[in-house]
Design an enzyme around this catalytic site. Sequence first.
Site, PDB file in Angstrom:
ATOM      1  N   LYS A 210      21.972  13.951   9.888  1.00  0.00           N
ATOM      2  CA  LYS A 210      21.174  13.043  10.715  1.00  0.00           C
ATOM      3  C   LYS A 210      19.805  12.883  10.036  1.00  0.00           C
ATOM      4  CE  LYS A 210      17.936  12.579  14.114  1.00  0.00           C
ATOM      5  NZ  LYS A 210      17.331  11.635  13.232  1.00  0.00           N
ATOM      6  N   GLU A 416      -1.414  21.938  10.814  1.00  0.00           N
ATOM      7  CA  GLU A 416      -1.063  21.057   9.700  1.00  0.00           C
ATOM      8  C   GLU A 416      -1.608  19.654   9.976  1.00  0.00           C
ATOM      9  OE1 GLU A 416       3.178  20.589   9.759  1.00  0.00           O
ATOM     10  OE2 GLU A 416       3.341  20.945   7.621  1.00  0.00           O
TER      11      GLU A 416
HETATM   12  P1  NAP Z   1      10.317  16.226  13.206  1.00  0.00           P
HETATM   13  O1  NAP Z   1       9.677  15.347  14.180  1.00  0.00           O
HETATM   14  O2  NAP Z   1      10.595  17.619  13.580  1.00  0.00           O
HETATM   15  O3  NAP Z   1      11.667  15.492  12.774  1.00  0.00           O
HETATM   16  C1  NAP Z   1      12.555  16.047  11.829  1.00  0.00           C
HETATM   17  C2  NAP Z   1      13.963  15.581  12.154  1.00  0.00           C
HETATM   18  O4  NAP Z   1      14.329  16.096  13.427  1.00  0.00           O
HETATM   19  C3  NAP Z   1      14.079  14.073  12.251  1.00  0.00           C
HETATM   20  O5  NAP Z   1      15.353  13.670  11.790  1.00  0.00           O
HETATM   21  C4  NAP Z   1      13.969  13.840  13.743  1.00  0.00           C
HETATM   22  O6  NAP Z   1      14.566  12.631  14.162  1.00  0.00           O
HETATM   23  C5  NAP Z   1      14.744  15.033  14.254  1.00  0.00           C
HETATM   24  N1  NAP Z   1      14.490  15.386  15.639  1.00  0.00           N
HETATM   25  C6  NAP Z   1      13.396  15.148  16.404  1.00  0.00           C
HETATM   26  N2  NAP Z   1      13.577  15.647  17.636  1.00  0.00           N
HETATM   27  C7  NAP Z   1      14.799  16.224  17.661  1.00  0.00           C
HETATM   28  C8  NAP Z   1      15.569  16.910  18.644  1.00  0.00           C
HETATM   29  N3  NAP Z   1      15.103  17.125  19.883  1.00  0.00           N
HETATM   30  N4  NAP Z   1      16.804  17.348  18.312  1.00  0.00           N
HETATM   31  C9  NAP Z   1      17.281  17.148  17.079  1.00  0.00           C
HETATM   32  N5  NAP Z   1      16.619  16.501  16.107  1.00  0.00           N
HETATM   33  C10 NAP Z   1      15.383  16.059  16.389  1.00  0.00           C
HETATM   34  O7  NAP Z   1       9.500  16.319  11.848  1.00  0.00           O
HETATM   35  P2  NAP Z   1       8.949  15.104  10.969  1.00  0.00           P
HETATM   36  O8  NAP Z   1       7.746  14.570  11.624  1.00  0.00           O
HETATM   37  O9  NAP Z   1      10.062  14.161  10.633  1.00  0.00           O
HETATM   38  O10 NAP Z   1       8.602  15.865   9.614  1.00  0.00           O
HETATM   39  C11 NAP Z   1       7.376  16.452   9.395  1.00  0.00           C
HETATM   40  C12 NAP Z   1       7.485  17.944   9.586  1.00  0.00           C
HETATM   41  O11 NAP Z   1       8.488  18.469   8.730  1.00  0.00           O
HETATM   42  C13 NAP Z   1       6.207  18.662   9.206  1.00  0.00           C
HETATM   43  O12 NAP Z   1       5.915  19.653  10.142  1.00  0.00           O
HETATM   44  C14 NAP Z   1       6.558  19.286   7.856  1.00  0.00           C
HETATM   45  O13 NAP Z   1       5.784  20.409   7.534  1.00  0.00           O
HETATM   46  C15 NAP Z   1       7.989  19.598   8.028  1.00  0.00           C
HETATM   47  N6  NAP Z   1       8.657  19.716   6.720  1.00  0.00           N
HETATM   48  C16 NAP Z   1       9.021  20.969   6.311  1.00  0.00           C
HETATM   49  C17 NAP Z   1       9.618  21.116   5.071  1.00  0.00           C
HETATM   50  C18 NAP Z   1      10.032  22.481   4.589  1.00  0.00           C
HETATM   51  O14 NAP Z   1      10.802  22.549   3.623  1.00  0.00           O
HETATM   52  N7  NAP Z   1       9.573  23.570   5.184  1.00  0.00           N
HETATM   53  C19 NAP Z   1       9.848  20.006   4.260  1.00  0.00           C
HETATM   54  C20 NAP Z   1       9.468  18.755   4.719  1.00  0.00           C
HETATM   55  C21 NAP Z   1       8.874  18.628   5.975  1.00  0.00           C
HETATM   56  P3  NAP Z   1      13.741  11.246  14.268  1.00  0.00           P
HETATM   57  O15 NAP Z   1      12.815  11.183  13.083  1.00  0.00           O
HETATM   58  O16 NAP Z   1      14.815  10.236  14.204  1.00  0.00           O
HETATM   59  O17 NAP Z   1      13.004  11.316  15.560  1.00  0.00           O
END
Ligand code: NAP
Length: 519
Positions: A210, A416
């Site tokens: 997803k 962050e």
């Molecule tokens: P996010 O809001 O947590 O979203 C990540 C993924 O989860 C997206 O596909 C999102 O879908 C999905 N999602 C959201 N709510 C969900 C739920 N209730 N159940 C299942 N899936 C759900 O994070 P983001 O804003 O996309 O990414 C930024 C974050 O990722 C930052 O905190 C960053 O530090 C972290 N990150 C970490 C790494 C690592 O390797 N540690 C690498 C890259 C990024 P939708 O987008 O379709 O809503």
Amino acid sequence: MHRVALVARHVLTPSLFFRRQMSMEPGAAINRVRESGLLKTQGLIGGKWIDAYDGKTIEVQNPATGDIVTSVAYMGKKETTDAISSAYNTFNSWSKHTASERSKCLRKWYDLMISHKEELALLMTLEQGKPLKEALGEVAYGAGFIEFFAEEAKRIYGDIIPATLADRRLFVLKQPVGVVGAITPWNFPLAMITRKVGPALACGCTVVVKPSEYTPLTALAAAELSLQAGIPPGVLNVVVGNASDIGDTLLQSTKVRKITFTGSTAVGKKLLAGSANTVKRISLELGGNAPCIVFDDADLDVAVKGALAAKFRNSGQTCVCANRILVQEGIYEKFANAFAKAVQNLHVGNGLVEGIAQGPLINEAAVEKVEKFIKDATSKGANVILGGRRHSLGMTFYEPTVLGNVNDEMLVSREEVFGPVAPLLRFKTEEDAIHIANDTNAGLAAYIFTTSIPRSWRVTEALEYGLVGVNEGLISTEVAPFGGFKQSGLGREGSKYGIDEYLELKYVCLGNMKEAYTK
Ligand code: NAP
């Protein structure tokens, strides 16, 4: 100070055609992708491209222009259930392919990604906004996981354990966990998928991916290439749509044996809790709060270049971006001046234009978060050395910003920021720096700049972080383990360690062997 190009380490050499056309209009870019057959707008279930069952779609927006790139299927529970069944039914045959057969499919997929690197990079810039050179860097990095795990597929060894009784033989087999649900973010639309799917497929798992609703197009294009590579239908499925419906369906299914997630810590915690009911394996790559420590004895040019790369890659929107730049008091003024000059030279604009180093932020909420953090910092005594405003280009462009006199009470150093804001914090001693650096629940990446070898070891060992860059700001590679301490996650991705997340250990005791030996 010359302009610093913020590109990942393995930048591919673009074709002559591409080099001559480095600046491209969005319309021309989308046409080029469409002509290549890689503009896919449906989900992939059981090898078939499928609309949402109720016909719903969602628009994918170009954050640099606000234009709609295209619309894609907006799926939910039913489609996810079918994608899980397809992965489940295919697991039996895919896991029985020989390692060599799986390896060849993955290698072919890697080759296709590389031969379509320009279309994949264009798609990424269109839907995510990162500069084209960085997007090309991500294609090389992302495809690198597929190449690496194509090779690793052949090296999944078990063990023979010396038996405790003479008539027994003890073995350890490594077997794939089964169906994997992979949920990925928008900031690395390709690499966060390949880092999971590469090892999963290499050892015989099947996957339901997803991707983020902001960046589904790169994921779908990569999935199309997987079919062209001969990866059997049903091995890789992609559902795009309602995040919580898809997530809940993956969590509740007993057919899904593992969840792998990259994204925010808040969503990661929900998935960890949600996995409890069916006791799934889970790996989490979550948010960071990376300290970048510049000691008095640092080489100033190396520190400026490294901090710039660590902070401003992808406009500050990576989990390993330097979130706090801790500068020792003896070098603080010199560093602040040189760093601000370097930041001033970062060109902001549409990533399809040659020479752009900073694209837009992903959405309005991201800009509002940056504004909130800067307001909080300045109200508590920080000063704006550079930037600090929305960019005159409008949309979600933000000026690359440097803040001085930041302290560890401010939001910008507690959480962050995920944007182009570099907060400078002054410190006195090595012990102070280590204390400030570790005083957070996050523990993903940290950077230190020093010319002292003993100090580099001392500080590296004291830092509670999963990745440490010493005199280097760009450290991610498919051959090294990536993952966090504390609330930055569970498990590791990439490298020889990354495949363990997708393997079960099975102990086999072969008993009653005496008779066999005496016959
Ligand atoms: P996010 O809001 O947590 O979203 C990540 C993924 O989860 C997206 O596909 C999102 O879908 C999905 N999602 C959201 N709510 C969900 C739920 N209730 N159940 C299942 N899936 C759900 O994070 P983001 O804003 O996309 O990414 C930024 C974050 O990722 C930052 O905190 C960053 O530090 C972290 N990150 C970490 C790494 C690592 O390797 N540690 C690498 C890259 C990024 P939708 O987008 O379709 O809503």
